[in-house]
Motif scaffolding. Sequence first.
Motif, PDB file in Angstrom:
ATOM      1  N   VAL A   1       1.004  -1.692  -0.204  1.00 19.91           N
ATOM      2  CA  VAL A   1       0.132  -0.488   0.274  1.00 19.91           C
ATOM      3  C   VAL A   1       0.506   1.031  -0.232  1.00 19.91           C
ATOM      4  O   VAL A   1       2.207   1.282   0.911  1.00 19.91           O
ATOM      5  N   LYS A   2       0.217   1.970  -0.484  1.00 18.69           N
ATOM      6  CA  LYS A   2       1.114   3.439  -1.218  1.00 18.69           C
ATOM      7  C   LYS A   2       0.345   4.182  -0.960  1.00 18.69           C
ATOM      8  O   LYS A   2      -0.468   4.457  -1.620  1.00 18.69           O
ATOM      9  N   ARG A   3       0.395   5.360   0.497  1.00 16.51           N
ATOM     10  CA  ARG A   3      -0.622   6.073   0.713  1.00 16.51           C
ATOM     11  C   ARG A   3       0.037   7.424   0.750  1.00 16.51           C
ATOM     12  O   ARG A   3       1.564   7.702   1.091  1.00 16.51           O
ATOM     13  N   SER A   4      -0.143   8.555   0.058  1.00 14.03           N
ATOM     14  CA  SER A   4       0.454   9.443   0.055  1.00 14.03           C
ATOM     15  C   SER A   4      -0.295  11.334   0.288  1.00 14.03           C
ATOM     16  O   SER A   4      -1.342  10.949   0.121  1.00 14.03           O
ATOM     17  N   GLY A   5      -0.291  11.826   0.519  1.00 14.35           N
ATOM     18  CA  GLY A   5      -0.809  13.246   0.913  1.00 14.35           C
ATOM     19  C   GLY A   5       0.312  14.076   1.132  1.00 14.35           C
ATOM     20  O   GLY A   5       1.559  14.368   1.066  1.00 14.35           O
ATOM     21  N   ALA A   6       0.101  15.462   1.514  1.00 12.91           N
ATOM     22  CA  ALA A   6       0.777  16.583   1.915  1.00 12.91           C
ATOM     23  C   ALA A   6       1.595  16.625   2.683  1.00 12.91           C
ATOM     24  O   ALA A   6       2.672  16.862   2.472  1.00 12.91           O
ATOM     25  N   ASP A   7       1.068  16.088   4.229  1.00 15.15           N
ATOM     26  CA  ASP A   7       1.900  16.243   5.093  1.00 15.15           C
ATOM     27  C   ASP A   7       2.868  14.422   5.185  1.00 15.15           C
ATOM     28  O   ASP A   7       2.766  13.808   4.386  1.00 15.15           O
ATOM     29  N   ARG A   8       4.112  15.166   5.227  1.00 15.57           N
ATOM     30  CA  ARG A   8       5.160  14.069   5.880  1.00 15.57           C
ATOM     31  C   ARG A   8       5.103  13.016   5.747  1.00 15.57           C
ATOM     32  O   ARG A   8       4.835  11.277   5.770  1.00 15.57           O
ATOM     33  N   ASN A   9       3.951  12.496   6.939  1.00 14.33           N
ATOM     34  CA  ASN A   9       3.964  11.177   7.968  1.00 14.33           C
ATOM     35  C   ASN A   9       2.104  10.459   7.064  1.00 14.33           C
ATOM     36  O   ASN A   9       1.888   9.595   7.314  1.00 14.33           O
ATOM     37  N   ALA A  10       1.603  11.147   5.857  1.00 12.70           N
ATOM     38  CA  ALA A  10       0.847  10.698   5.230  1.00 12.70           C
ATOM     39  C   ALA A  10       1.345   9.926   4.144  1.00 12.70           C
ATOM     40  O   ALA A  10       1.088   9.434   3.746  1.00 12.70           O
ATOM     41  N   ASN A  11       2.377  10.163   4.089  1.00 12.48           N
ATOM     42  CA  ASN A  11       2.937   9.503   2.664  1.00 12.48           C
ATOM     43  C   ASN A  11       4.347   8.095   3.237  1.00 12.48           C
ATOM     44  O   ASN A  11       5.226   8.153   4.471  1.00 12.48           O
ATOM     45  N   VAL A  12       3.302   7.340   3.434  1.00 11.02           N
ATOM     46  CA  VAL A  12       4.199   5.597   3.483  1.00 11.02           C
ATOM     47  C   VAL A  12       3.850   4.897   2.790  1.00 11.02           C
ATOM     48  O   VAL A  12       2.682   4.304   1.643  1.00 11.02           O
TER      49      VAL A  12
ATOM     50  N   ARG B   1      -9.641  11.037  -7.980  1.00  7.69           N
ATOM     51  CA  ARG B   1      -9.763  12.035  -6.624  1.00  7.69           C
ATOM     52  C   ARG B   1     -11.145  12.471  -6.783  1.00  7.69           C
ATOM     53  O   ARG B   1     -11.099  13.103  -8.179  1.00  7.69           O
ATOM     54  N   GLY B   2     -11.394  12.936  -5.530  1.00  8.90           N
ATOM     55  CA  GLY B   2     -12.802  14.117  -5.206  1.00  8.90           C
ATOM     56  C   GLY B   2     -11.527  15.457  -5.360  1.00  8.90           C
ATOM     57  O   GLY B   2     -10.967  14.963  -4.188  1.00  8.90           O
ATOM     58  N   PRO B   3     -13.123  16.155  -5.464  1.00  7.39           N
ATOM     59  CA  PRO B   3     -12.619  17.675  -4.177  1.00  7.39           C
ATOM     60  C   PRO B   3     -12.106  17.365  -2.709  1.00  7.39           C
ATOM     61  O   PRO B   3     -13.120  16.981  -2.229  1.00  7.39           O
TER      62      PRO B   3
ATOM     63  N   ASP C   1      -9.020   9.436  -0.739  1.00  5.07           N
ATOM     64  CA  ASP C   1     -10.295   9.531   0.406  1.00  5.07           C
ATOM     65  C   ASP C   1     -11.125  10.202  -0.109  1.00  5.07           C
ATOM     66  O   ASP C   1     -12.684  10.350   0.814  1.00  5.07           O
ATOM     67  N   ARG C   2     -11.812  11.018  -0.739  1.00  2.23           N
ATOM     68  CA  ARG C   2     -12.523  11.643  -1.765  1.00  2.23           C
ATOM     69  C   ARG C   2     -12.997  10.847  -2.684  1.00  2.23           C
ATOM     70  O   ARG C   2     -13.567  12.409  -3.386  1.00  2.23           O
ATOM     71  N   SER C   3     -12.584   9.973  -2.991  1.00  2.85           N
ATOM     72  CA  SER C   3     -12.988   9.149  -4.935  1.00  2.85           C
ATOM     73  C   SER C   3     -14.989   9.128  -4.222  1.00  2.85           C
ATOM     74  O   SER C   3     -15.285   8.777  -3.535  1.00  2.85           O
ATOM     75  N   GLU C   4     -15.447   9.150  -5.389  1.00  2.00           N
ATOM     76  CA  GLU C   4     -16.448   9.139  -5.177  1.00  2.00           C
ATOM     77  C   GLU C   4     -16.892   8.033  -5.687  1.00  2.00           C
ATOM     78  O   GLU C   4     -16.434   7.262  -7.187  1.00  2.00           O
ATOM     79  N   GLY C   5     -17.865   6.976  -5.570  1.00  2.00           N
ATOM     80  CA  GLY C   5     -18.041   5.167  -5.205  1.00  2.00           C
ATOM     81  C   GLY C   5     -17.179   4.799  -4.508  1.00  2.00           C
ATOM     82  O   GLY C   5     -17.066   3.171  -5.192  1.00  2.00           O
ATOM     83  N   VAL C   6     -16.924   5.088  -3.580  1.00  2.00           N
ATOM     84  CA  VAL C   6     -15.512   3.993  -3.068  1.00  2.00           C
ATOM     85  C   VAL C   6     -15.905   2.513  -2.374  1.00  2.00           C
ATOM     86  O   VAL C   6     -16.962   3.116  -1.394  1.00  2.00           O
ATOM     87  N   PRO C   7     -15.747   1.811  -2.706  1.00  2.00           N
ATOM     88  CA  PRO C   7     -16.600   0.592  -2.776  1.00  2.00           C
ATOM     89  C   PRO C   7     -15.951   0.698  -1.067  1.00  2.00           C
ATOM     90  O   PRO C   7     -15.168   0.979  -0.250  1.00  2.00           O
ATOM     91  N   ALA C   8     -16.826  -0.679  -0.199  1.00  2.00           N
ATOM     92  CA  ALA C   8     -16.047  -0.787   0.966  1.00  2.00           C
ATOM     93  C   ALA C   8     -15.800  -0.817   1.238  1.00  2.00           C
ATOM     94  O   ALA C   8     -14.249  -0.707   2.927  1.00  2.00           O
ATOM     95  N   THR C   9     -14.070  -1.753   0.535  1.00  2.00           N
ATOM     96  CA  THR C   9     -13.311  -2.685   0.687  1.00  2.00           C
ATOM     97  C   THR C   9     -12.227  -1.509   0.593  1.00  2.00           C
ATOM     98  O   THR C   9     -11.168  -2.026   1.108  1.00  2.00           O
ATOM     99  N   PHE C  10     -12.659  -0.214  -0.194  1.00  2.00           N
ATOM    100  CA  PHE C  10     -11.737   0.036  -0.060  1.00  2.00           C
ATOM    101  C   PHE C  10     -11.039   0.320   0.857  1.00  2.00           C
ATOM    102  O   PHE C  10     -10.248   1.221   1.344  1.00  2.00           O
ATOM    103  N   GLN C  11     -12.865   1.098   1.486  1.00  2.00           N
ATOM    104  CA  GLN C  11     -12.765   2.119   2.592  1.00  2.00           C
ATOM    105  C   GLN C  11     -11.914   1.194   3.879  1.00  2.00           C
ATOM    106  O   GLN C  11     -10.990   1.942   5.156  1.00  2.00           O
ATOM    107  N   ARG C  12     -12.163   0.127   4.289  1.00  2.00           N
ATOM    108  CA  ARG C  12     -11.678  -1.082   4.929  1.00  2.00           C
ATOM    109  C   ARG C  12     -10.185  -0.853   5.051  1.00  2.00           C
ATOM    110  O   ARG C  12      -9.411  -0.671   6.142  1.00  2.00           O
ATOM    111  N   LEU C  13      -9.884  -1.228   3.468  1.00  2.00           N
ATOM    112  CA  LEU C  13      -8.102  -0.756   3.593  1.00  2.00           C
ATOM    113  C   LEU C  13      -7.854   0.492   3.659  1.00  2.00           C
ATOM    114  O   LEU C  13      -6.424   0.281   4.256  1.00  2.00           O
TER     115      LEU C  13
END
Length: 108
Positions: free
Chosen positions: A2-13, A59-61, A80-92
């Motif tokens: 899993v590669k998670r990315s975002g604006a703050d340093r600790n978001a990038n994992v 990506r959603g707004p 995290d704000r994609s439209e129509g995110v399935p429950a499995t993606f949210q669990r991940l």
Amino acid sequence: VVKRSGADRNANVEMLVNDGGSVTCNGSEHDLDAERLLTARQLVRDLESQAELGIELPRGPGSQLSYRVSMEAGTIAFADRSEGVPATFQRLAAFTTDVTERVCGIER
């Protein structure tokens, strides 16, 4: 992986769960308890058909975090704000937060 990315340093994992009972976050290995390992295995099973299709949601707004998941079956990507995110993606996403914060000590 899993590669998670975002604006703050600790978001990038970059998180790799090993079926032998460990997780590596940004190159640092940690023991993974049995309950989290079982959750990871179930997530792989649940995401397999979506990975085979190579689902990538735009990506959603207001999106703050993006996820790219690579597994043997294929790759999925969403935010995290994609439209129509399935429950499995949210669990991940929830599993990623739990493991990075509580096991790897990477607090956002």
